[in-house]
Design an enzyme around this catalytic site. Sequence first.
Site, short mmCIF file in Angstrom:
data_model
loop_
_atom_site.label_atom_id
_atom_site.label_comp_id
_atom_site.label_asym_id
_atom_site.label_seq_id
_atom_site.Cartn_x
_atom_site.Cartn_y
_atom_site.Cartn_z
N THR A 1 -11.32 4.51 5.68
CA THR A 1 -12.35 4.75 6.81
C THR A 1 -13.21 5.87 6.59
OG1 THR A 1 -10.36 5.74 7.68
CG2 THR A 1 -10.70 3.87 8.53
N ASN B 1 0.89 -1.23 0.03
CA ASN B 1 0.07 -0.15 -0.01
C ASN B 1 0.96 1.28 0.16
OD1 ASN B 1 -1.43 2.29 1.79
ND2 ASN B 1 -3.17 0.96 1.07
N LYS C 1 -7.31 2.23 -4.18
CA LYS C 1 -8.21 2.29 -2.66
C LYS C 1 -8.94 3.59 -2.76
CE LYS C 1 -8.08 0.98 2.17
NZ LYS C 1 -7.48 0.27 3.09
N CYS D 1 -6.62 9.50 2.99
CA CYS D 1 -6.13 9.35 4.43
C CYS D 1 -6.81 10.22 5.15
CB CYS D 1 -4.59 9.32 4.32
SG CYS D 1 -4.06 8.86 6.19
N ASN E 1 -3.18 4.03 -2.01
CA ASN E 1 -4.10 4.68 -0.88
C ASN E 1 -4.37 6.22 -1.29
OD1 ASN E 1 -5.25 5.90 1.16
ND2 ASN E 1 -3.64 5.24 2.39
C1 LIG Z 1 -5.25 1.84 12.61
C2 LIG Z 1 -5.59 1.93 11.17
C3 LIG Z 1 -4.49 2.19 10.35
C4 LIG Z 1 -4.78 2.25 8.86
N1 LIG Z 1 -3.75 2.64 7.95
C5 LIG Z 1 -4.30 2.42 6.43
C6 LIG Z 1 -3.13 2.64 5.62
O1 LIG Z 1 -1.84 2.88 6.13
N2 LIG Z 1 -3.46 2.66 4.31
C7 LIG Z 1 -4.76 2.43 3.90
O2 LIG Z 1 -5.04 2.31 2.61
N3 LIG Z 1 -5.79 2.04 4.89
C8 LIG Z 1 -5.40 2.14 6.17
N4 LIG Z 1 -6.21 1.92 7.12
C9 LIG Z 1 -7.68 1.56 6.63
C10 LIG Z 1 -7.97 -0.14 6.38
O3 LIG Z 1 -7.08 -0.57 5.74
C11 LIG Z 1 -9.51 -0.46 6.23
O4 LIG Z 1 -9.48 -0.23 4.82
C12 LIG Z 1 -10.56 0.26 6.98
O5 LIG Z 1 -10.02 0.36 8.66
C13 LIG Z 1 -11.73 -0.13 7.10
O6 LIG Z 1 -11.87 -1.49 7.34
P1 LIG Z 1 -12.10 -2.28 8.78
O7 LIG Z 1 -13.38 -1.74 9.27
O8 LIG Z 1 -12.28 -3.64 8.67
O9 LIG Z 1 -10.99 -1.76 9.60
C14 LIG Z 1 -6.04 1.82 8.43
C15 LIG Z 1 -7.13 1.78 9.28
C16 LIG Z 1 -7.04 1.49 10.81
C17 LIG Z 1 -7.86 1.30 11.72
#
Ligand SMILES: Cc1cc2nc3c(=O)[nH]c(=O)nc-3n(C[C@H](O)[C@H](O)[C@H](O)COP(=O)(O)O)c2cc1C
Length: 307
Positions: free
Chosen positions: A190, A99, A163, A129, A126
Site C-alpha cells: 500500500t 507472507n 514484496k 509495512c 514483506n
Molecule cells: C487490511 C489490509 C491488510 C494488509 N496486510 C498485509 C500484510 O500483512 N502483508 C503484506 O505484505 N501486505 C498486506 N497488505 C497489502 C495487500 O496485500 C496488497 O498488496 C495491497 O493492499 C494492494 O492491493 P489492493 O489494492 O488490491 O488491496 C494489506 C492490505 C490491506 C488492505
Amino acid sequence: MPDTSVRIGSLVLKNPVLAASGTFGFGGDYARLYDVSRLGGIVSKAITLRPRAGNPPPRLWETPCGLLNSIGLENPGLEAFLAEELPRMRELGTAVIVNVWGEDPEEYGELVSRLSLPGVDAIELNLSCPNVRGKGLVGENPEATARVVAVCRRATDKDLWVKFPPQGEVLQAARAAQQAGATAISAANTYRGLAIELETGRPVFANAIGGLSGPAIKPLSLRLVYELSQVVSLPVIGSGGIVSWQDAVEFIMAGAHAVQVGTGNFIDPLCAPKLVRGLRKFLVQRGLGSWELIRGCAHRGGISGAA
Ligand SMILES: Cc1cc2nc3c(=O)[nH]c(=O)nc-3n(C[C@H](O)[C@H](O)[C@H](O)COP(=O)(O)O)c2cc1C
C-alpha cells in the site's frame, strides 16, 4: 481449452489469480463462501516470530475509491500459525504462500528457515509495512533489501517472492533482490497515506500514517509493474487496486505473471473467483492458448495484429 496456468519459479499456479496478504486471512472464512481451490493461490496474512496484537482501533478508513488501513501486523505468531493455520491452509486445494515480516534480517532468516516445510509452496517477504511506527522501509532501500534476501536465500531452498513498497528506490531494490537470490518480485504494498478527523483535528489512526489500497492506486501500481518488469528478469506479481478481470489483464499486459486481489475481496467477497472466470473467458474469446502472447505486450507495441 486455453492453458490458464502460470509458472513462478518452481511453482505452477493453475491460474494467475492470488488472494493478497492481509485481506484473506488464512482462507478459511472465504472457503465458507466459495470453493477457494478455484484460485491460483492464497497468500497468508503476514506472520511474525511472536504474536502481535496490532494497532489500536480504528484500523480501517474508507476514502474515495480507496481504503486506508493501519492493522499493524496483527497475527498469531509463527508457532500458532504452524500448529493451527498452516494445516488448514494446506487443505484448501490451492497454492499456499506464506507472507512474513521480520524486525531484522536474522528474524526474516529464522522465519523462512522454520517455514521450509512441505505444503509451503513459496514464501513472500514483506519488506514494507507502512503502519508500523519507525519500521517498514527495507524495500525502499537496495542495500537493506539485499541483506534480507541474502540471509533468507541462505536459510531456505523455498521460492522467495520479495514484496516491495511502492515508494523509494524500488527499481534498484528489485534488482538487488534478484542478485541476492529472489525468485519473484511482488509489487506493490500500500501507499503511505493520511486521514484527519475534522472534529478533533487529529489523524484518525493512532500511528497517523496508514496504507492506501483499492482502485484509487491502480494506475500507480500498474505503472510500477510496467517499470519493474523491464528492470528484472524475474516473474513480477502485481497488486494494487485489482477488482476486475479487465484490471488483471492490464497488469498482465504490463508484464505481470500473476496478480493479487486485496481490497477487492472486501468490496465483493466473490471478486477473486470472478476474476478467474473472466480471465479464462478472455483467453477463449481472444483465441489465445496461454498468457504468453499478451504478457508484457504493452512493452512491445501491443498485441501483434491488433488494429
Ligand atoms: C487490511 C489490509 C491488510 C494488509 N496486510 C498485509 C500484510 O500483512 N502483508 C503484506 O505484505 N501486505 C498486506 N497488505 C497489502 C495487500 O496485500 C496488497 O498488496 C495491497 O493492499 C494492494 O492491493 P489492493 O489494492 O488490491 O488491496 C494489506 C492490505 C490491506 C488492505
